[in-house]
Design a protein around this motif. Structure first.
Motif, short mmCIF file in Angstrom:
data_model
loop_
_atom_site.label_atom_id
_atom_site.label_comp_id
_atom_site.label_asym_id
_atom_site.label_seq_id
_atom_site.Cartn_x
_atom_site.Cartn_y
_atom_site.Cartn_z
N SER A 219 7.26 -116.02 -76.10
CA SER A 219 7.54 -117.80 -77.04
C SER A 219 7.87 -117.59 -78.56
N THR A 220 6.84 -115.81 -79.24
CA THR A 220 7.54 -115.77 -80.45
C THR A 220 8.68 -115.07 -81.15
N ALA A 221 9.34 -114.50 -79.39
CA ALA A 221 10.77 -114.26 -79.80
C ALA A 221 11.81 -115.47 -79.40
N GLY A 222 11.00 -116.97 -79.06
CA GLY A 222 12.34 -117.45 -79.45
C GLY A 222 12.65 -118.00 -77.95
N LYS A 223 11.31 -117.77 -76.57
CA LYS A 223 12.18 -117.76 -75.35
C LYS A 223 10.66 -118.05 -74.52
N PRO A 224 10.14 -119.80 -74.35
CA PRO A 224 8.99 -119.84 -74.18
C PRO A 224 9.34 -119.71 -72.31
N ILE A 225 8.02 -118.89 -71.63
CA ILE A 225 7.86 -119.10 -70.32
C ILE A 225 8.40 -120.42 -69.40
N LYS A 226 9.17 -120.73 -69.10
CA LYS A 226 9.33 -122.33 -68.33
C LYS A 226 7.84 -122.86 -67.03
N GLU A 227 7.73 -121.06 -66.43
CA GLU A 227 7.34 -121.29 -65.63
C GLU A 227 6.05 -121.34 -65.47
N LEU A 228 5.32 -121.22 -66.54
CA LEU A 228 4.19 -120.90 -67.57
C LEU A 228 3.94 -122.05 -67.71
N PHE A 229 3.43 -123.13 -66.55
CA PHE A 229 3.49 -124.00 -67.11
C PHE A 229 2.38 -124.77 -67.92
N TRP A 230 1.01 -123.84 -67.62
CA TRP A 230 -0.21 -124.03 -67.97
C TRP A 230 -0.48 -122.97 -69.79
N CYS A 231 0.83 -122.47 -69.60
CA CYS A 231 0.57 -121.77 -71.06
C CYS A 231 1.04 -122.11 -72.50
N ALA A 232 0.44 -121.83 -73.48
CA ALA A 232 1.50 -122.87 -74.99
C ALA A 232 1.00 -121.55 -75.43
N GLY A 233 1.55 -120.39 -75.47
CA GLY A 233 2.07 -118.56 -75.99
C GLY A 233 0.73 -118.46 -77.04
N SER A 234 1.33 -118.41 -77.47
CA SER A 234 0.26 -117.93 -78.88
C SER A 234 -1.12 -118.92 -79.50
N TRP A 235 -0.46 -119.72 -78.90
CA TRP A 235 -1.38 -120.69 -79.37
C TRP A 235 -2.91 -121.39 -78.66
N GLY A 236 -2.83 -120.44 -77.32
CA GLY A 236 -3.49 -120.70 -76.16
C GLY A 236 -3.26 -121.82 -74.87
#
Length: 345
Positions: A219-236
């Motif tokens: 996500s920090t590289a600009g590409k959230p992983i859509k399959e990990l629907f329970w994750c919000a990257g570095s936010w939690g």
């Protein structure tokens, strides 16, 4: 010049109509209340505080017509031609058009009923369920809680820019309130939130939490992983879909995570639509799981992002430093951008 004046008159007419409507409904404005700020959204900031370059890239018939820069999310339509049925069921060919569209606002407030978007208007909610950022023991310790208000804000339709009505996936044409968390019992109760989203039990384990590390990096590289629907990257973690958080991480990071939870909850309830991909070419479709790559954000208040945007989960170190103002600017407003794939007939 005439077109510009007409557009300006339209914007101010919308602003005046909204203001008079609020007054007519009897909403009260707490002018002397330091906890309810006027963000001055209705006014010149409709032009000056928006990242207009974040609209790009524009794609027509699968070809970028806006030059370099910008990013195209995973899952966006690539085909140049499309076809949609009219009201009579007759198919018509069209050309694919795609772009980032500023479409929604979400504000986070500690004071129940306060609307900074609507110029500091106070709705008639009592302060029994007061919010807090949790940055000190006397302010709730490490926990935090804020209310949210979700607005339609199709600024490009309001200014009659670029987007045809046939490419408006949900039909909204002006600033309007869609959701108030004060009326939602699941927002301040984690157990009730669980019963509305029972899939959270499947990802409430250390392995699923560890997987979010990869999403944080991507996500920090600009590409959230859509399959990990329970994750919000570095936010939690996105779950539970409530306004409560433990371990206060700062106003920006906490409210950024809450903005993702808001979208996830509204998608589950059918109040937010999918606007990206082949299934959305002829109108918005129901997406019960949050399509993370469809969205990006810019901060509108207190310190606006006018030169760049950020995706879900992107580290606040890359965009969030210096975005709050002590005492008078700690209730952020975010503009929600969505990728809009449309069959332009």
């Amino acid at each position: 010049m005439v077109s510009f004046l007409t557009t300006s008159m339209t914007v101010w007419a919308v602003a005046i109509t909204i203001t008079l409507s609020i007054a007519f409904l009897g909403a009260s404005k707490a002018v002397a209340d330091p906890g309810c700020q006027d963000a001055e959204v209705i006014g010149p900031k409709m032009i000056t505080d928006i990242c207009w370059s974040c609209i790009f890239p524009l794609r027509v018939a699968g070809v970028n017509i806006s030059g370099g820069g910008g990013s195209i999310p995973d899952g966006a339509v690539k085909s140049p031609l499309c076809m949609c049925d009219d009201n009579q069921g007759v198919a018509h060919p069209g050309v694919t058009t795609s772009m980032w569209e500023p479409a929604r606002l979400v504000e986070f407030q500690r004071v129940p009923g306060c609307s900074s978007v609507l110029n500091g208007t106070r709705f008639p909610f009592d302060r029994m369920n007061q919010g807090h950022h949790g940055e000190a023991v006397y302010d709730g310790g490490d926990s935090s809680f804020t209310h949210y208000h979700y607005y339609t804000y199709p600024i490009m339709q309001m200014l009659d820019m670029f987007v045809k009505q046939t490419c408006n996936p949900d039909g909204f044409m002006d600033l309007d309130i869609m959701y108030l968390s004060e009326l939602d019992p699941t927002w301040n109760n984690d157990e009730l939130a669980f019963f509305t989203n029972p899939e959270s039990a499947a990802v409430a384990n250390p392995v699923a939490t560890l997987a979010c590390t990869a999403d944080a990096v991507s996500s920090t590289a600009g590409k959230p992983i859509k399959e990990l629907f329970w994750c919000a990257g570095s936010w939690g973690n996105i779950y539970p879909l409530s306004g409560n958080q433990n371990g206060g991480k700062g106003v920006i990071r906490d409210t950024s995570l809450l903005s993702t939870r808001v979208l996830a909850a509204l998608h589950r309830r059918g109040l937010a639509h999918g606007t990206m991909g082949r299934n959305a070419m002829c109108g918005g479709n129901i997406e019960p799981t949050l399509p993370k790559t469809q969205y990006k954000f810019t901060m509108l208040h207190p310190v606006p992002e006018t030169e760049s945007s950020h995706v879900i989960g992107e580290s606040t170190l890359t965009w969030g430093l210096g975005r709050t103002i002590p005492a008078i600017g700690q209730d952020p407003i975010y503009m929600i951008w969505r990728w809009n794939d449309c069959c332009n007939l």
